[in-house]
Design a protein around this motif. Structure first.
Motif, PDB file in Angstrom:
ATOM      1  N   LEU A  13      27.142  40.160  39.828  1.00  0.00           N
ATOM      2  CA  LEU A  13      27.932  38.979  39.518  1.00  0.00           C
ATOM      3  C   LEU A  13      29.360  39.090  40.050  1.00  0.00           C
ATOM      4  O   LEU A  13      29.976  38.073  40.388  1.00  0.00           O
ATOM      5  N   LEU A  14      29.872  40.299  40.122  1.00  0.00           N
ATOM      6  CA  LEU A  14      31.186  40.466  40.741  1.00  0.00           C
ATOM      7  C   LEU A  14      31.159  40.001  42.191  1.00  0.00           C
ATOM      8  O   LEU A  14      32.161  39.486  42.712  1.00  0.00           O
ATOM      9  N   ARG A  15      30.022  40.133  42.816  1.00  0.00           N
ATOM     10  CA  ARG A  15      29.894  39.753  44.220  1.00  0.00           C
ATOM     11  C   ARG A  15      29.533  38.281  44.401  1.00  0.00           C
ATOM     12  O   ARG A  15      29.994  37.624  45.340  1.00  0.00           O
ATOM     13  N   THR A  16      28.730  37.725  43.466  1.00  0.00           N
ATOM     14  CA  THR A  16      28.164  36.393  43.699  1.00  0.00           C
ATOM     15  C   THR A  16      28.800  35.272  42.881  1.00  0.00           C
ATOM     16  O   THR A  16      28.643  34.104  43.230  1.00  0.00           O
ATOM     17  N   SER A  17      29.508  35.591  41.790  1.00  0.00           N
ATOM     18  CA  SER A  17      30.059  34.556  40.911  1.00  0.00           C
ATOM     19  C   SER A  17      31.587  34.587  40.930  1.00  0.00           C
ATOM     20  O   SER A  17      32.208  35.551  40.484  1.00  0.00           O
ATOM     21  N   ALA A  18      32.189  33.519  41.426  1.00  0.00           N
ATOM     22  CA  ALA A  18      33.644  33.448  41.494  1.00  0.00           C
ATOM     23  C   ALA A  18      34.255  33.475  40.095  1.00  0.00           C
ATOM     24  O   ALA A  18      35.284  34.122  39.863  1.00  0.00           O
ATOM     25  N   ARG A  19      33.647  32.765  39.139  1.00  0.00           N
ATOM     26  CA  ARG A  19      34.192  32.724  37.777  1.00  0.00           C
ATOM     27  C   ARG A  19      34.122  34.096  37.126  1.00  0.00           C
ATOM     28  O   ARG A  19      35.081  34.531  36.478  1.00  0.00           O
ATOM     29  N   TYR A  20      33.016  34.795  37.281  1.00  0.00           N
ATOM     30  CA  TYR A  20      32.874  36.123  36.686  1.00  0.00           C
ATOM     31  C   TYR A  20      33.866  37.093  37.335  1.00  0.00           C
ATOM     32  O   TYR A  20      34.532  37.871  36.652  1.00  0.00           O
ATOM     33  N   ARG A  21      33.951  37.019  38.647  1.00  0.00           N
ATOM     34  CA  ARG A  21      34.867  37.910  39.376  1.00  0.00           C
ATOM     35  C   ARG A  21      36.312  37.646  38.968  1.00  0.00           C
ATOM     36  O   ARG A  21      37.094  38.590  38.794  1.00  0.00           O
ATOM     37  N   GLU A  22      36.677  36.386  38.778  1.00  0.00           N
ATOM     38  CA  GLU A  22      38.032  36.050  38.362  1.00  0.00           C
ATOM     39  C   GLU A  22      38.340  36.616  36.977  1.00  0.00           C
ATOM     40  O   GLU A  22      39.428  37.146  36.739  1.00  0.00           O
ATOM     41  N   SER A  23      37.368  36.528  36.050  1.00  0.00           N
ATOM     42  CA  SER A  23      37.572  37.085  34.710  1.00  0.00           C
ATOM     43  C   SER A  23      37.812  38.585  34.788  1.00  0.00           C
ATOM     44  O   SER A  23      38.695  39.125  34.115  1.00  0.00           O
ATOM     45  N   TRP A  24      37.030  39.260  35.605  1.00  0.00           N
ATOM     46  CA  TRP A  24      37.182  40.701  35.763  1.00  0.00           C
ATOM     47  C   TRP A  24      38.537  41.052  36.375  1.00  0.00           C
ATOM     48  O   TRP A  24      39.214  41.989  35.940  1.00  0.00           O
ATOM     49  N   GLN A  25      38.960  40.255  37.374  1.00  0.00           N
ATOM     50  CA  GLN A  25      40.228  40.534  38.030  1.00  0.00           C
ATOM     51  C   GLN A  25      41.407  40.332  37.078  1.00  0.00           C
ATOM     52  O   GLN A  25      42.388  41.084  37.129  1.00  0.00           O
ATOM     53  N   VAL A  26      41.307  39.334  36.210  1.00  0.00           N
ATOM     54  CA  VAL A  26      42.371  39.113  35.222  1.00  0.00           C
ATOM     55  C   VAL A  26      42.491  40.319  34.305  1.00  0.00           C
ATOM     56  O   VAL A  26      43.589  40.781  33.993  1.00  0.00           O
ATOM     57  N   GLU A  27      41.345  40.846  33.856  1.00  0.00           N
ATOM     58  CA  GLU A  27      41.361  42.009  32.964  1.00  0.00           C
ATOM     59  C   GLU A  27      41.899  43.255  33.661  1.00  0.00           C
ATOM     60  O   GLU A  27      42.565  44.089  33.055  1.00  0.00           O
ATOM     61  N   GLN A  28      41.582  43.369  34.956  1.00  0.00           N
ATOM     62  CA  GLN A  28      41.996  44.544  35.702  1.00  0.00           C
ATOM     63  C   GLN A  28      43.400  44.422  36.280  1.00  0.00           C
ATOM     64  O   GLN A  28      43.943  45.396  36.804  1.00  0.00           O
ATOM     65  N   GLY A  29      43.984  43.223  36.174  1.00  0.00           N
ATOM     66  CA  GLY A  29      45.219  42.916  36.882  1.00  0.00           C
ATOM     67  C   GLY A  29      46.336  43.926  36.733  1.00  0.00           C
ATOM     68  O   GLY A  29      46.883  44.425  37.728  1.00  0.00           O
ATOM     69  N   ALA A  30      46.696  44.262  35.495  1.00  0.00           N
ATOM     70  CA  ALA A  30      47.832  45.153  35.287  1.00  0.00           C
ATOM     71  C   ALA A  30      47.587  46.527  35.886  1.00  0.00           C
ATOM     72  O   ALA A  30      48.423  47.078  36.603  1.00  0.00           O
ATOM     73  N   CYS A  31      46.396  47.053  35.596  1.00  0.00           N
ATOM     74  CA  CYS A  31      46.068  48.393  36.112  1.00  0.00           C
ATOM     75  C   CYS A  31      45.985  48.368  37.631  1.00  0.00           C
ATOM     76  O   CYS A  31      46.487  49.249  38.314  1.00  0.00           O
ATOM     77  N   HIS A  32      45.366  47.322  38.182  1.00  0.00           N
ATOM     78  CA  HIS A  32      45.201  47.197  39.628  1.00  0.00           C
ATOM     79  C   HIS A  32      46.564  47.119  40.312  1.00  0.00           C
ATOM     80  O   HIS A  32      46.816  47.776  41.309  1.00  0.00           O
ATOM     81  N   GLY A  33      47.476  46.313  39.730  1.00  0.00           N
ATOM     82  CA  GLY A  33      48.789  46.157  40.327  1.00  0.00           C
ATOM     83  C   GLY A  33      49.569  47.449  40.355  1.00  0.00           C
ATOM     84  O   GLY A  33      50.245  47.777  41.324  1.00  0.00           O
TER      85      GLY A  33
END
Length: 260
Positions: A225-245
């Motif tokens: 789903l990280l690869r195929t669903s934009a909505r799912y991927r966006e949710s994951w990216q929001v959660e990972q945002g601080a750590c990723h940055g």
């Protein structure tokens, strides 16, 4: 009660010997299988759990266990097979022990303590003035939102049902605690269907259902789903945002941070 019920319940399910069919598509649900349900508020996630627990009838189709419609089964027998912990489950104005013994009057203290520890309430219990004998306020008014949810989770774990239906068990917890709790629930114990707004720990699931606009918009493993669903991927990216940055910030920017 069914007025305005989401279309996700049309032809919803056949639950028979741990095989679940959702929207007429095959979804294997066997002992030990972990399924997560995610999606926006109001999409029908909680209604789905209530239907699988036999507390709401499907709009069409059937929900059966071993070929028997859930509403024809003995409620106590059904509860030991399929157990739901809902958002609004009640905490009673009695001791911690008595609240947990609702799962089974014959349970012993070591079992209660193990369930509380698994739900992340070991430190909380150790700080209570009388431990398991501490009296709680009716409705859990003297508990934080996260403590209340984890107490309900501990009670659900003590039922030892074959299928555990959990509605947002990690709500009101900080992200690190929430993800740790969800991973623990998803990697040990019975088969689980969990509704959650956190997607990061769902790498531990066998399948994720993303409900959108009253239907299963997509389904698959977390990495799919990280690869195929934009909505799912966006949710994951929001959660990972601080750590990723922080992890990927340029060295020059990090070097300008004030010394501490």
């Amino acid at each position: 009660m069914l007025v305005g019920a989401p279309e996700v319940l049309v032809g919803i399910a056949v639950l028979c010997s741990f095989a679940l069919t959702l929207l007429m598509e095959q979804l294997r649900f066997e002992p030990g299988r972990r399924v997560a349900v995610v999606g926006p508020s109001g999409a029908g996630k909680t209604t789905l759990l209530l239907t699988l627990a036999g507390l709401l009838p499907p709009l069409s189709g059937r929900v059966t266990l071993d070929g028997i419609p859930l509403h024809l089964l003995d409620p106590s027998a059904l509860r030991t097979t399929v157990n739901l912990t809902a958002e609004d489950a009640h905490v009673f104005g009695t001791t911690v022990r008595q609240n947990l013994l609702l799962a089974g009057p014959g349970l012993r203290d070591p079992e209660l303590l193990a369930a509380l520890a698994r739900a992340g309430l070991g430190p909380w219990l150790s700080e209570l003035p009388r431990g398991l004998d501490t009296v709680l306020g009716s409705g859990g008014t003297d508990l934080s939102g996260g403590e209340r949810r984890r107490l309900l989770l501990a009670r659900a774990l003590l039922v030892h049902a074959e299928v555990l239906l959990l509605d947002e068990p990690a709500e009101h917890l900080d992200p690190v605690t929430a993800d740790t709790l969800l991973r623990d629930v998803l990697t040990a114990g019975p088969a689980v269907v969990v509704v959650t707004h956190r997607v990061s720990p769902l790498v531990a699931t066998d399948e994720v259902l993303l409900i959108e606009d009253g239907a299963v918009g997509c389904r698959g493993r977390h990495h799919e789903l990280l690869r195929t669903s934009a909505r799912y991927r966006e949710s994951w990216q929001v959660e990972q945002g601080a750590c990723h940055g922080s992890r990927h910030a340029p060295a020059s920017r990090r070097s300008r941070a004030p010394a501490r």
